[in-house]
Design a protein around this motif. Structure first.
Motif, PDB file in Angstrom:
ATOM      1  N   THR A  61       2.789   3.924  -7.880  1.00  0.00           N
ATOM      2  CA  THR A  61       1.712   4.783  -7.387  1.00  0.00           C
ATOM      3  C   THR A  61       1.355   4.384  -5.961  1.00  0.00           C
ATOM      4  N   TRP A  62       1.193   5.410  -5.109  1.00  0.00           N
ATOM      5  CA  TRP A  62       0.765   5.229  -3.727  1.00  0.00           C
ATOM      6  C   TRP A  62      -0.723   5.553  -3.630  1.00  0.00           C
ATOM      7  N   LEU A  63      -1.446   4.776  -2.850  1.00  0.00           N
ATOM      8  CA  LEU A  63      -2.827   5.089  -2.526  1.00  0.00           C
ATOM      9  C   LEU A  63      -3.019   4.778  -1.048  1.00  0.00           C
ATOM     10  N   ALA A  64      -3.279   5.813  -0.271  1.00  0.00           N
ATOM     11  CA  ALA A  64      -3.450   5.658   1.175  1.00  0.00           C
ATOM     12  C   ALA A  64      -4.850   6.115   1.564  1.00  0.00           C
ATOM     13  N   VAL A  65      -5.404   5.496   2.595  1.00  0.00           N
ATOM     14  CA  VAL A  65      -6.744   5.814   3.074  1.00  0.00           C
ATOM     15  C   VAL A  65      -6.660   6.168   4.555  1.00  0.00           C
ATOM     16  N   ARG A  66      -7.432   7.179   4.953  1.00  0.00           N
ATOM     17  CA  ARG A  66      -7.516   7.545   6.374  1.00  0.00           C
ATOM     18  C   ARG A  66      -8.983   7.788   6.711  1.00  0.00           C
ATOM     19  N   ARG A  67      -9.379   7.279   7.877  1.00  0.00           N
ATOM     20  CA  ARG A  67     -10.747   7.459   8.364  1.00  0.00           C
ATOM     21  C   ARG A  67     -10.679   8.018   9.776  1.00  0.00           C
ATOM     22  N   LEU A  68     -11.474   9.033  10.040  1.00  0.00           N
ATOM     23  CA  LEU A  68     -11.573   9.577  11.388  1.00  0.00           C
ATOM     24  C   LEU A  68     -12.619   8.795  12.167  1.00  0.00           C
ATOM     25  N   GLN A  69     -12.315   8.459  13.390  1.00  0.00           N
ATOM     26  CA  GLN A  69     -13.274   7.758  14.242  1.00  0.00           C
ATOM     27  C   GLN A  69     -14.353   8.715  14.744  1.00  0.00           C
ATOM     28  N   GLN A  70     -13.968   9.982  14.963  1.00  0.00           N
ATOM     29  CA  GLN A  70     -14.916  11.008  15.394  1.00  0.00           C
ATOM     30  C   GLN A  70     -14.634  12.285  14.613  1.00  0.00           C
ATOM     31  N   GLY A  71     -15.678  13.050  14.375  1.00  0.00           N
ATOM     32  CA  GLY A  71     -15.524  14.325  13.694  1.00  0.00           C
ATOM     33  C   GLY A  71     -15.387  14.176  12.190  1.00  0.00           C
ATOM     34  N   ARG A  72     -14.989  15.274  11.558  1.00  0.00           N
ATOM     35  CA  ARG A  72     -14.866  15.332  10.099  1.00  0.00           C
ATOM     36  C   ARG A  72     -13.576  16.032   9.724  1.00  0.00           C
ATOM     37  N   PHE A  73     -13.121  15.747   8.521  1.00  0.00           N
ATOM     38  CA  PHE A  73     -11.975  16.464   7.987  1.00  0.00           C
ATOM     39  C   PHE A  73     -12.413  17.875   7.612  1.00  0.00           C
ATOM     40  N   ILE A  74     -11.581  18.852   7.901  1.00  0.00           N
ATOM     41  CA  ILE A  74     -11.864  20.243   7.540  1.00  0.00           C
ATOM     42  C   ILE A  74     -11.472  20.424   6.088  1.00  0.00           C
ATOM     43  N   TRP A  75     -12.431  20.882   5.284  1.00  0.00           N
ATOM     44  CA  TRP A  75     -12.219  21.001   3.844  1.00  0.00           C
ATOM     45  C   TRP A  75     -12.532  22.424   3.400  1.00  0.00           C
ATOM     46  N   PHE A  90      -1.050  19.615   5.815  1.00  0.00           N
ATOM     47  CA  PHE A  90      -1.580  18.283   5.551  1.00  0.00           C
ATOM     48  C   PHE A  90      -1.559  17.438   6.825  1.00  0.00           C
ATOM     49  N   ALA A  91      -0.511  17.543   7.617  1.00  0.00           N
ATOM     50  CA  ALA A  91      -0.437  16.805   8.880  1.00  0.00           C
ATOM     51  C   ALA A  91      -1.587  17.214   9.805  1.00  0.00           C
ATOM     52  N   TRP A  92      -1.887  18.503   9.858  1.00  0.00           N
ATOM     53  CA  TRP A  92      -3.011  18.978  10.669  1.00  0.00           C
ATOM     54  C   TRP A  92      -4.326  18.421  10.127  1.00  0.00           C
ATOM     55  N   LEU A  93      -4.491  18.442   8.813  1.00  0.00           N
ATOM     56  CA  LEU A  93      -5.704  17.907   8.189  1.00  0.00           C
ATOM     57  C   LEU A  93      -5.904  16.448   8.593  1.00  0.00           C
ATOM     58  N   CYS A  94      -4.856  15.644   8.500  1.00  0.00           N
ATOM     59  CA  CYS A  94      -4.959  14.217   8.845  1.00  0.00           C
ATOM     60  C   CYS A  94      -5.313  13.993  10.303  1.00  0.00           C
ATOM     61  N   ALA A  95      -4.917  14.915  11.155  1.00  0.00           N
ATOM     62  CA  ALA A  95      -5.230  14.800  12.581  1.00  0.00           C
ATOM     63  C   ALA A  95      -6.647  15.269  12.901  1.00  0.00           C
ATOM     64  N   GLY A  96      -7.342  15.821  11.910  1.00  0.00           N
ATOM     65  CA  GLY A  96      -8.701  16.309  12.133  1.00  0.00           C
ATOM     66  C   GLY A  96      -8.741  17.713  12.707  1.00  0.00           C
ATOM     67  N   VAL A  97      -7.620  18.415  12.655  1.00  0.00           N
ATOM     68  CA  VAL A  97      -7.515  19.776  13.192  1.00  0.00           C
ATOM     69  C   VAL A  97      -7.769  20.770  12.060  1.00  0.00           C
ATOM     70  N   ASP A  98      -8.244  21.952  12.388  1.00  0.00           N
ATOM     71  CA  ASP A  98      -8.523  22.980  11.379  1.00  0.00           C
ATOM     72  C   ASP A  98      -7.213  23.549  10.833  1.00  0.00           C
ATOM     73  N   TRP A  99      -6.767  23.015   9.702  1.00  0.00           N
ATOM     74  CA  TRP A  99      -5.518  23.428   9.068  1.00  0.00           C
ATOM     75  C   TRP A  99      -5.606  24.845   8.511  1.00  0.00           C
ATOM     76  N   ARG A 100      -6.823  25.387   8.366  1.00  0.00           N
ATOM     77  CA  ARG A 100      -6.982  26.730   7.788  1.00  0.00           C
ATOM     78  C   ARG A 100      -6.418  27.801   8.711  1.00  0.00           C
ATOM     79  N   ARG A 101      -6.246  27.494   9.980  1.00  0.00           N
ATOM     80  CA  ARG A 101      -5.615  28.452  10.894  1.00  0.00           C
ATOM     81  C   ARG A 101      -4.208  28.779  10.428  1.00  0.00           C
ATOM     82  N   LEU A 102      -3.490  27.773   9.966  1.00  0.00           N
ATOM     83  CA  LEU A 102      -2.157  28.013   9.409  1.00  0.00           C
ATOM     84  C   LEU A 102      -2.252  28.799   8.112  1.00  0.00           C
ATOM     85  N   SER A 103      -3.287  28.496   7.317  1.00  0.00           N
ATOM     86  CA  SER A 103      -3.470  29.176   6.033  1.00  0.00           C
ATOM     87  C   SER A 103      -3.693  30.665   6.224  1.00  0.00           C
TER      88      SER A 103
END
Length: 112
Positions: A61-75, A90-103
């Motif tokens: 099992t993998w468990l990874a953690v990511r924290r943004l220094q500024q801003g928030r994750f788009i959910w 997912f790559a966009w989400l991790c970068a703090g970018v609005d991944w919903r544009r792709l959606s």
């Protein structure tokens, strides 16, 4: 190498002090999914500044953690328990970018 069969965002915020065992139980009992299906499950804290990614493969099992220094994750807004993402989103989400544009371009919908 982490290569999940799919990416699933869990829409409800979680207490991220918990470890992988509690997250595995949450996937099984609250999402009615098999956590050993090869998918990656992404959880966020209430402030949307941290995420945990849980993924099981044949070796463990993998468990990874990511924290943004500024801003928030788009959910996504609440409604569905999980949302399916593509790897690029997912790559966009991790970068703090609005991944919903792709959606919006690909017409993705929430999955329960």
């Amino acid at each position: 190498m982490l290569m999940p069969s799919g990416w699933w965002l869990v829409t409800a915020p979680m207490d991220l002090r918990c470890g992988m065992d509690r997250l595995l139980v949450h996937v099984r009992e609250h999402l009615d999914r098999d956590p050993l299906d090869g998918g990656a499950y992404v959880f966020r804290n209430r402030a949307a500044t941290r995420i945990k990614v849980l993924c099981c493969d044949a070796q463990g099992t993998w468990l990874a953690v990511r924290r943004l220094q500024q801003g928030r994750f788009i959910w996504p807004l609440a409604g569905a328990r999980t949302w399916s993402l593509q790897a690029e989103q997912f790559a966009w989400l991790c970068a703090g970018v609005d991944w919903r544009r792709l959606s919006a371009q690909k017409g993705l919908a929430p999955r329960v």
